[in-house]
Structure formats: C-alpha cells, structure tokens
Design a protein around this motif. Structure first.
Motif, PDB file in Angstrom:
ATOM      1  N   LYS A 219       0.819  -1.198   0.000  1.00 39.05           N
ATOM      2  CA  LYS A 219       0.000   0.000   0.000  1.00 39.05           C
ATOM      3  C   LYS A 219       0.863   1.262   0.000  1.00 39.05           C
ATOM      4  O   LYS A 219       1.968   1.273   0.544  1.00 39.05           O
ATOM      5  N   THR A 220       0.308   2.324  -0.591  1.00 39.25           N
ATOM      6  CA  THR A 220       0.958   3.628  -0.526  1.00 39.25           C
ATOM      7  C   THR A 220       0.647   4.272   0.830  1.00 39.25           C
ATOM      8  O   THR A 220      -0.278   3.841   1.537  1.00 39.25           O
ATOM      9  N   PRO A 221       1.373   5.330   1.197  1.00 38.71           N
ATOM     10  CA  PRO A 221       1.048   6.018   2.457  1.00 38.71           C
ATOM     11  C   PRO A 221      -0.402   6.490   2.524  1.00 38.71           C
ATOM     12  O   PRO A 221      -1.058   6.343   3.564  1.00 38.71           O
ATOM     13  N   ASP A 222      -0.893   7.063   1.435  1.00 36.64           N
ATOM     14  CA  ASP A 222      -2.280   7.541   1.451  1.00 36.64           C
ATOM     15  C   ASP A 222      -3.270   6.386   1.593  1.00 36.64           C
ATOM     16  O   ASP A 222      -4.313   6.521   2.251  1.00 36.64           O
ATOM     17  N   GLU A 223      -2.970   5.252   0.981  1.00 29.51           N
ATOM     18  CA  GLU A 223      -3.848   4.086   1.136  1.00 29.51           C
ATOM     19  C   GLU A 223      -3.830   3.581   2.579  1.00 29.51           C
ATOM     20  O   GLU A 223      -4.853   3.125   3.106  1.00 29.51           O
ATOM     21  N   CYS A 224      -2.661   3.670   3.234  1.00 33.85           N
ATOM     22  CA  CYS A 224      -2.583   3.279   4.648  1.00 33.85           C
ATOM     23  C   CYS A 224      -3.508   4.152   5.497  1.00 33.85           C
ATOM     24  O   CYS A 224      -4.236   3.650   6.364  1.00 33.85           O
ATOM     25  N   VAL A 225      -3.487   5.443   5.242  1.00 29.56           N
ATOM     26  CA  VAL A 225      -4.333   6.364   6.015  1.00 29.56           C
ATOM     27  C   VAL A 225      -5.806   6.121   5.709  1.00 29.56           C
ATOM     28  O   VAL A 225      -6.663   6.217   6.607  1.00 29.56           O
ATOM     29  N   ALA A 226      -6.110   5.761   4.468  1.00 35.21           N
ATOM     30  CA  ALA A 226      -7.501   5.472   4.120  1.00 35.21           C
ATOM     31  C   ALA A 226      -8.005   4.231   4.855  1.00 35.21           C
ATOM     32  O   ALA A 226      -9.171   4.172   5.265  1.00 35.21           O
TER      33      ALA A 226
END
Length: 432
Positions: A167-174
């Motif tokens: 996952k990308t960082p933004d996907e982790c936060v999502a």
C-alpha cells in the motif's frame, strides 16, 4: 485414552480442547491459579499470518550488532555466561541465510493459515467473545530501507497463500484514519485483510471454561516436581499442590506445552529443545478519544511493535530481550514503547494510566515451533511458538491432537518426530 497436558497457556488450552474433542480423558496441570496468566496474559493480541518473516533473516545479523548497546532495541541480546544462550544465538545466525528464511516463512505461513481458519471455526462453534476484531492487520513502514527489504518476504508469503497487498502512504491512512497523525513519517505499508486481533487472555479463559464443561480436569496451583520414566516412556509426573502436598499423576500420553520452561522439562528426559526465553513487553492504555484511536490492528515494522484495539483498551506490544528467565520489568523498554506511541499518535494518548507487562516467549532460532512426537514414546511436543503463540495456538492444538490420536494432520508442516514417509502420507491426505 488418558492424556495429561502440561501447561495452561493458550497453546495448552487449545491442545486440551481438541484432545477432548478427539475422545481423550484429559487432565491439565498448571502452576498458576487459572489459565492464561503468563505469556498469554497481555500479549500483542494479533492473529497475524502476515508476521511470517522470522527474526532470523538475512538482514538480522547487522541489525543485532547495531542494537547491542541500545537499551530500547527491538531485539536485545544481553550476553550472559550461559552456553544455551550462545548455542541459541549461533543457531539463530545459521537460520539467517536466504534459503533457510524462505523455508521458515513457508512453515510459518502454512501453520498460520491453518490456525486462523481453525480459530474462526472454533469461535463460530462455541460463540466465543474476546474483544475480537476482523478488520485485518496493516503493516506500516517509516523507513524506506525497511519497506524495500519487505518486498521479497512479502512475495514469498503471497506465494504460499498469504493475502498481502502493498500500500501507498495515502492508502494506509484510508484504511486506518488514525495514521493521519503520522502520515508524514509513513513511506508505505502492506495490508492483510484476513488477519484478526483479540484478547488472548480472554480467549484462553473462555476456552478453558468450555473445556471444563466438556469434561476436562484442571489441576491449578500445581507444580511439577519430579518425573518417573520407564525405558523410553514417561510413566508419571510428580506434582505438588498449593499446600505442598506431593502426589503422582499417570497417563497414557503427555503433551508438553510449558512455553519457555519446556526445554528444562524435556532436558530431564534427555531431550534437547533449542528454546530460549525472549522477554517481550506490552503497554495497555485506555481509549481517551475514540475518534483519534486506531481500530484496525497495526504493525510498526521498523520498531517491531504491534497495536491492537481491545474494546476500550489499546494494546501495544513488542520487542524481544534475550536475558535468561528474568521477568523483572525494565521501565526503559516500557517507556520507549510509550514514546513511540506518542510520536506516532500524538492526539491519541498522553500516556497516562499505562499498564506495563512483561512475559517470556518461548523462542526457537527459526521461529518455527516444535509440534509432534518426541523421542520419548508417549511424550508429545507443542511448544516453542515464540511471538506467534496466539496466532498458531488453535492450529497447533488441533494438529497435535490429531498426532496424539494416531492420525496425520491435513497440514503441510515440518512436524517434529514424524518419519519422512509419514510426511509423504500427510501430503497425500492433503491432495486426495
């Protein structure tokens, strides 16, 4: 058939349950006054098939050297005048080759997948409630080097059936909005949606109660003080109750589930188990602001910390200290966990009302447990699960019950003491 289970941690209790389901007359011996009061009491709470990369991997030797002088290191060797610690350390180094790491990942993934499915079925059958969450486990990385190094182990895990997506960082936060508090530090992650979390202590006590209802006998507050052997058989164990009264208990079969103390017990019978205690720590914090607290179980891979939400509690656990059987709390290591939590989630907790805990995890150099027969004809092994005892308990309990009952588990695993032809037979069972 009368069978004695030695130990009432999560592994001993699952073993007792499945033995009873297989028709055995089961007695459990435990030195504590109830089940799950030692290593199973306050662990990280994750059912984590995705934690299949062993501590012993190609990158470990340099890390261990770097961490030797750090009191809060994720893996800390406190060198002692103890030849068993040195033997364990040398074996650990031998397991750090790429080939051995791939082999061990396969064993750990296969056992983890089997165990997670067994736990889920057990939960459905018995209606168990232990603050479980089925929202997966998200690994996040704050080091680009660690994230890059995780790619190959992740590929090997996927090859053996572990559902794990990068996952990308933004996907982790999502996936977990609480990570917005440390978004600038995250370089990537991986998600295993089928993994779970829950309170191992509550699970162990609930299953122990189910064992009692099913007819399992428990001898709590009971210490093993002696062994009686006859040739290649264990004839009986001598035990002392809370008043110090000594008696003898005999059975047809015995299963060793004594965690870090298994090696000393086995040694009395001439069996050398390469198990050394890895002292782990946990911190339990109250949920102060539900909107800022995580609800997806997390793993901070760089610091080797796991985060689980247990109802209105936050459990953060990790680190391993190889320092013999010492169980004293090292406040420096506990406080280091709290500092890391506050650095990642500054709006989640101020660290007040933290409950600290430490326990000895029975570690093998490879992270692969001993499950199977011993050279003593009627003594079986279910021990050495290290940091994954909660993850592997249901599967290893079911598997050892099958082996004790004279059957081969439908699990592709390097069981201890099974002849090569037995393992081939197990493979035939799986493909039939």
């Amino acid at each position: 058939m009368k069978t004695i289970v030695l130990g009432a941690g999560v592994t001993g209790i699952t073993t007792a349950w499945f033995l009873r389901q297989a028709g055995h007359d089961v007695t459990v011996i435990e030195r504590q006054p109830a089940a799950g009061l030692e290593t199973s009491f306050a662990n990280g709470g994750q059912i984590s098939v995705s934690h299949a990369e062993p501590w012993a991997n190609p990158g470990a030797p340099l890390k261990v050297l770097k961490w030797l002088a750090k009191e809060d290191a994720p893996l800390l060797f406190r060198l002692r005048a103890d030849w068993r610690q040195w033997r364990w350390g040398m074996s650990f180094l031998r397991e750090c080759t790429p080939g051995r790491t791939r082999h061990n990942i396969r064993q750990i993934v296969n056992l983890g997948l089997y165990s997670r499915a067994t736990l889920q079925q057990l939960r459905r059958d018995l209606g168990l409630d232990y603050d479980q969450l089925t929202r997966g486990i998200l690994h996040f990385y704050t080091s680009a080097a660690e994230f890059d190094a995780a790619q190959e182990p992740a590929r090997v895990m996927r090859e053996h059936g572990c559902e794990l997506d990068m996952k990308t960082p933004d996907e982790c936060v999502a996936i977990e909005p609480a990570l917005a508090q440390c978004r600038a530090q995250i370089v990537g992650g991986s998600m295993t949606p089928s993994d779970e979390s829950g309170d191992a202590h509550r699970f162990t006590q609930a299953l122990a109660a189910a064992c009692v209802a099913a007819g399992v006998e428990f001898r709590y507050d009971t210490r093993i003080v002696g062994l009686q052997s006859e040739g290649d058989r264990l004839a009986a164990v001598q035990v002392a109750d809370a008043r110090g009264i000594v008696s003898t208990l005999a059975a047809d079969r015995y299963v060793l589930c004594l965690g870090s103390f298994s090696a000393a017990f086995a040694r009395e019978l001439g069996i050398e188990l390469n198990i050394y205690p890895a002292k782990g720590y946990s911190v339990t914090l109250p949920v102060q602001d539900p909107a800022k607290a995580y609800s997806v179980s997390l793993t901070d891979d760089e610091y080797k910390l796991v985060f689980s939400r247990l109802g209105d509690r936050l459990r953060i656990a990790g680190t391993a200290e190889l320092n013999g059987y010492d169980t004293a709390l090292n406040l420096a290591r506990c406080e280091a966990i709290v500092r890391r939590v506050r650095a990642l989630f500054p709006e989640m907790s101020d660290g007040r009302d933290a409950q600290y805990w430490t326990g000895l995890r029975p570690a093998t150099p490879s992270n692969v447990p001993y499950i199977g027969r011993s050279k003593i004809h009627n003594l079986y092994l279910n021990t050495g699960h290290g940091t994954l005892g909660w993850t592997h308990s249901a599967g290893s309990g079911k598997a050892i019950a099958e082996i004790v009952s004279g059957r081969l588990p439908e699990l592709d695993f390097a069981f201890t003491g099974l002849a090569r032809e037995d393992r081939r037979s197990a493979g035939a069972l799986r493909t039939a």
